[in-house]
Motif scaffolding. Structure first.
Motif, short mmCIF file in Angstrom:
data_model
loop_
_atom_site.label_atom_id
_atom_site.label_comp_id
_atom_site.label_asym_id
_atom_site.label_seq_id
_atom_site.Cartn_x
_atom_site.Cartn_y
_atom_site.Cartn_z
N UNK A 143 0.83 -1.21 0.00
CA UNK A 143 0.00 0.00 0.00
C UNK A 143 0.86 1.26 0.00
N UNK A 144 1.99 1.22 0.68
CA UNK A 144 2.82 2.41 0.84
C UNK A 144 3.96 2.51 -0.16
N UNK A 145 4.16 1.50 -1.00
CA UNK A 145 5.34 1.48 -1.84
C UNK A 145 5.33 2.60 -2.88
N UNK A 146 4.16 2.90 -3.45
CA UNK A 146 4.08 4.01 -4.41
C UNK A 146 4.42 5.34 -3.73
N UNK A 147 3.93 5.52 -2.50
CA UNK A 147 4.22 6.74 -1.76
C UNK A 147 5.72 6.89 -1.55
N UNK A 148 6.35 5.82 -1.10
CA UNK A 148 7.80 5.85 -0.86
C UNK A 148 8.55 6.13 -2.15
N UNK A 149 8.13 5.48 -3.23
CA UNK A 149 8.79 5.68 -4.54
C UNK A 149 8.74 7.15 -4.95
N UNK A 150 7.55 7.77 -4.86
CA UNK A 150 7.43 9.16 -5.29
C UNK A 150 8.15 10.11 -4.35
N UNK A 151 8.23 9.78 -3.08
CA UNK A 151 8.99 10.62 -2.15
C UNK A 151 10.46 10.67 -2.55
N UNK A 341 8.70 10.35 5.91
CA UNK A 341 8.15 9.00 5.91
C UNK A 341 8.03 8.44 7.32
N UNK A 342 8.66 9.12 8.29
CA UNK A 342 8.48 8.71 9.68
C UNK A 342 7.05 8.94 10.16
N UNK A 343 6.30 9.78 9.45
CA UNK A 343 4.92 10.09 9.87
C UNK A 343 3.98 9.74 8.72
N UNK A 344 3.90 8.45 8.40
CA UNK A 344 3.10 8.00 7.27
C UNK A 344 1.62 8.32 7.43
N UNK A 345 1.22 8.70 8.63
CA UNK A 345 -0.19 9.05 8.85
C UNK A 345 -0.64 10.15 7.90
N UNK A 346 0.28 11.08 7.59
CA UNK A 346 -0.07 12.21 6.72
C UNK A 346 0.59 12.10 5.35
N UNK A 351 2.50 14.34 0.19
CA UNK A 351 2.75 14.11 -1.24
C UNK A 351 1.94 15.07 -2.10
N UNK A 352 0.69 15.33 -1.71
CA UNK A 352 -0.16 16.25 -2.47
C UNK A 352 0.41 17.66 -2.47
#
Length: 410
Positions: A143-151, A341-346, A351-352
């Motif tokens: 679920x989080x891999x795309x977020x991490x990639x774009x970061x 990424x330490x605060x994945x809650x937001x 990212x937005x």
């Protein structure tokens, strides 16, 4: 019944790679969805092609202007010199990588845009290498891999490298060192090579290298309340930071250069624009203030994050010196997507904001695209990669101060 064998798997993999390469050569822009998907899966050949495309996009869409324009003029001047003459004329006690690269590329009759493409592609390559290491050493959900990639993609200071080349490129090497050793916790003696490379690309990274070297001596814990008080105190001290910085920096840099960056002209923080210029300035700086806010209130102060927190304090100390403060801000913007990424809650909100800032900045620089080589991005790779802005183009399209003529047209 047919059972797949190792040979069949290898043949299929080679066929897929061959198809990907051929497709990228013929129509690179059509392959981007595939390259992004495979890069997210840590497929290195796809990542190499993606980095090449992003580098190509930068040089096609961003004509030489400001610092890049001045570097381009140096490049074409060096083209007619031997190395001794070029070294004596342009070497100023540091930043040797671009000078040597200019000489090699110009004397091989390679364009300045190919050199810019190389630098930008390497920057994205460093970011994706860090992404691969993160996937290997940290547990990341699907679920989080795309977020991490774009970061990691967004950590590359695109505008700073295409706009000024050296400082942003050098900072990527220093920030690679920081991310690898502190965020990923993957350490090697060879990591210090990245500090050395960053230093010879731009000596202005010396302050951050110093923080990297003293970071192990800094305590690994600090209560949030104390950290915020120190931050506020640093802002207050910044009102008197000019003589302090002049005293210490003059022992590292040329005294005239130090004075130039701490005088009233370069210390001026607020620049008056029209309404669009003001919107652009604040939108571009939105990620910076976002990450500073996260450091103050959300990101924990521990062994892994302390170097990022120290950089934020350094930024606060130089707040009243705009030109220096702007340079101190760059590693915050580079490292911010990673340490957030330490605060994945937001994660989606962060990212937005980053995407919104990048999009608005791009839209507000639309005039440069009207004179750029951007349309060639849809051409086959052998055609798009040879497009450049030669000396004649520079003389016809850029003002002596580095401003594009298109910004002066009514």
């Amino acid at each position: 019944m047919f059972y797949p064998t190792l040979t069949n798997t290898r043949v299929k993999r080679n066929f897929d790679l061959g198809s990907l390469i051929i497709g990228f050569i013929i129509f690179p822009i059509l392959m981007i969805p595939k390259l992004l998907n495979e890069s997210k899966k840590n497929y290195i050949p796809a990542q190499i092609m993606l980095c090449l495309f992003l580098g190509l996009l930068s040089v096609l869409s961003w004509p030489p202007r400001a610092d890049t324009y001045r570097h381009a003029l140096v490049f074409y001047d060096i083209q007619t010199m031997d190395f001794d003459k070029a070294f004596n004329k342009y070497f100023r006690g540091g930043d040797i990588v671009l000078l040597v690269s200019d000489y090699i590329f110009s004397h091989l009759n390679l364009s300045f845009e190919l050199l810019r493409l190389l630098f930008m592609s390497i920057a994205y390559g460093l970011a994706l290498k860090l992404y691969n290491l993160t996937c290997r050493h940290k547990s990341i959900s699907v679920r989080n891999k795309w977020i991490v990639f774009w970061m990691f993609i967004l950590m590359v200071p695109f505008y700073d490298i295409v706009y000024a080349i050296r400082y942003g490129f050098a900072m990527m090497f220093i920030c690679y060192f920081i991310t690898k050793r502190y965020f990923i916790n993957n350490r090697s003696i060879w990591d210090f090579l990245f500090l050395a490379i960053g230093f010879i690309i731009h000596f202005g990274t010396a302050w951050l290298i110093g923080i990297c070297l003293i970071a192990p001596l800094i305590p690994n814990r600090c209560p949030k309340g104390i950290y915020i008080l120190v931050f506020v105190g640093a802002i207050a001290i910044s009102m008197y930071s000019t003589p302090i910085i002049q005293f210490f920096a003059s022992h590292i840099y040329d005294e005239r250069m130090v004075s130039a960056y701490t005088t009233e002209r370069f210390a001026q923080r607020f620049i008056f624009h029209n309404i669009f210029g003001t919107i652009l300035e604040y939108t571009r700086n939105a990620p910076l203030y976002l990450f500073i806010g996260l450091a103050l209130f959300f990101i924990p102060f521990n062994k892994s994050t302390k170097i990022f927190m120290l950089i934020v304090l350094t930024w606060a100390f130089t707040y009243n010196l705009w030109e220096i403060n702007r340079r101190m801000a760059l590693p915050i913007v580079i490292l911010g997507p990673v340490f957030s990424l330490y605060i994945l809650k937001y994660r989606h909100l962060i990212l937005s904001i980053l995407i919104f800032s990048a999009s608005i900045t791009t839209l507000f620089t639309w005039r440069q695209f009207t004179v750029s080589n951007l349309p060639y991005i849809i051409a086959p790779l052998p055609i798009s990669i040879i497009q450049n802005y030669d000396y004649q183009w520079l003389r016809e399209n850029v003002q002596p101060d580095g401003t594009l003529n298109v910004y002066h047209r009514k």
